[in-house]
Design an enzyme around this catalytic site. Structure first.
Site, mmCIF file in Angstrom:
data_model
loop_
_atom_site.group_PDB
_atom_site.id
_atom_site.type_symbol
_atom_site.label_atom_id
_atom_site.label_comp_id
_atom_site.label_asym_id
_atom_site.label_seq_id
_atom_site.Cartn_x
_atom_site.Cartn_y
_atom_site.Cartn_z
ATOM 1 N N LYS A 1 0.941 11.579 5.547
ATOM 2 C CA LYS A 1 0.902 10.776 6.786
ATOM 3 C C LYS A 1 1.857 9.146 5.981
ATOM 4 O O LYS A 1 2.382 8.948 6.587
ATOM 5 C CB LYS A 1 -0.207 9.825 7.916
ATOM 6 C CG LYS A 1 -0.245 9.085 8.550
ATOM 7 C CD LYS A 1 -0.506 7.609 8.212
ATOM 8 C CE LYS A 1 -2.784 7.469 8.092
ATOM 9 N NZ LYS A 1 -2.120 6.653 7.292
ATOM 10 N N LYS B 1 1.100 -1.624 0.073
ATOM 11 C CA LYS B 1 0.122 0.301 0.092
ATOM 12 C C LYS B 1 0.486 1.158 -0.094
ATOM 13 O O LYS B 1 0.357 2.113 -0.730
ATOM 14 C CB LYS B 1 -0.945 0.235 1.241
ATOM 15 C CG LYS B 1 -1.555 1.540 1.545
ATOM 16 C CD LYS B 1 -2.741 1.126 -0.021
ATOM 17 C CE LYS B 1 -3.415 3.036 0.288
ATOM 18 N NZ LYS B 1 -4.168 2.776 1.697
#
Length: 300
Positions: free
Chosen positions: A234, A164
């Site tokens: 993030k 991811k």
């Protein structure tokens, strides 16, 4: 199955709704009880201990700190033999550490971050990249297919998260490069829509790489956010942390991070992540705006 679901935000609420639609019995929890209201109407049960008495637990949280904070609660609620699928885009080091703690108690933690955005979560057009015990993945794959149409076992614990982060890192680097390419072309004298059409006819364009430009950058529409700058910042930070851990140089990603940090300083954290592309327009002193109706025509 009896399922506990924690985290009913922009992604979680849709994934939970699809599990209910598939016939599963859900016990749900969120920091905001009102976030569960639509799911309660569909038959979900609110629970302060959603991981108790269930066969599988899903968490969909903002990031590593939230996952770490809830792990102790789950250890106290889950029974041996229960599986925890964390759908959060997380830190590989954290999920590996937590995996060891849960495995010692006879529980399986699998990292299962998703890709597809809120629209994909609602329509079930989601990729799920799963790391962890393969037998546990295969046993629960039908449940995962109720969440997304493309579940994929990637490898041992942490592998799903690495996949991811690599995917999102590539996405953020591409968007930064596209901003440079478009400001160059427009300032050098090509009309934005004509440039879009030309690039889409090239080898890379035929792969539809440039179609992502039409969602935010060319119309200049970054609100409401499909994927907030805060979350993108993030995710890219986690990808760079992983790169440093393995000694992998990431010059393009570092540049993308610089763009994100400047956009954050502008107060754009809750705008769409692609708002950082507007910084390149500002530096180049050129606008590449195209009316949405013209973009639709260009793609038809």
């Amino acid at each position: 199955m009896r399922i506990g679901f924690i985290g009913l935000g922009a992604m979680g609420r849709h994934m939970a709704a699809n599990l209910i639609a598939a016939g599963h019995a859900l016990r749900v929890n969120d920091l905001r009880r009102d976030a569960a209201a639509p799911l309660l109407k569909e038959g979900a049960e609110w629970s302060d201990t959603p991981a108790s008495g269930v066969e599988i637990v899903f968490t969909s949280l903002p990031g590593p700190s939230e996952v770490e904070a809830i792990a102790e609660r789950l250890l106290g609620q889950m029974q041996a033999g229960t599986a925890w699928f964390d759908l959060t885009t997380n830190s590989p080091a954290l999920v590996r550490r937590l995996h060891g703690q849960f495995a010692a108690r006879g529980m399986q933690l699998l990292d299962a971050p998703v890709s597809g955005g809120p629209k994909g979560a609602e329509s079930r057009r989601l990729a799920l990249w799963v790391g962890g015990d393969r037998a546990t993945y295969e046993r629960h794959e039908p449940v995962l297919r109720a969440i997304g149409d493309q579940p994929c076992y990637v490898g041992p614990i942490g592998a799903g998260t690495v996949a991811k982060l690599a995917h999102n890192c590539a996405s953020f680097m591409v968007q930064t490069a596209l901003a440079e390419a478009f400001t160059l072309g427009v300032k050098a004298g090509v009309e934005p829509l004509a440039l879009l059409r030309a690039l889409r006819q090239g080898a890379t364009g035929r792969a539809r790489t440039f179609d992502r430009l039409v969602e935010q950058f060319l119309p200049g529409k970054y609100d409401p956010a499909a994927f907030s700058l805060r979350l993108a910042h993030k995710d890219l930070g986690l990808a760079l942390e992983l790169a440093r851990e393995h000694g992998v140089p990431m010059l393009a990603a570092e540049h993308a991070m610089q763009e994100f940090e400047e956009a954050m300083r502008r107060g754009w954290s809750e705008r769409d992540a692609r708002v950082s592309m507007a910084l390149q327009e500002e530096r180049a002193a050129v606008s590449v705006r195209v009316a949405p109706e013209k973009l639709r025509d260009a793609l038809s």
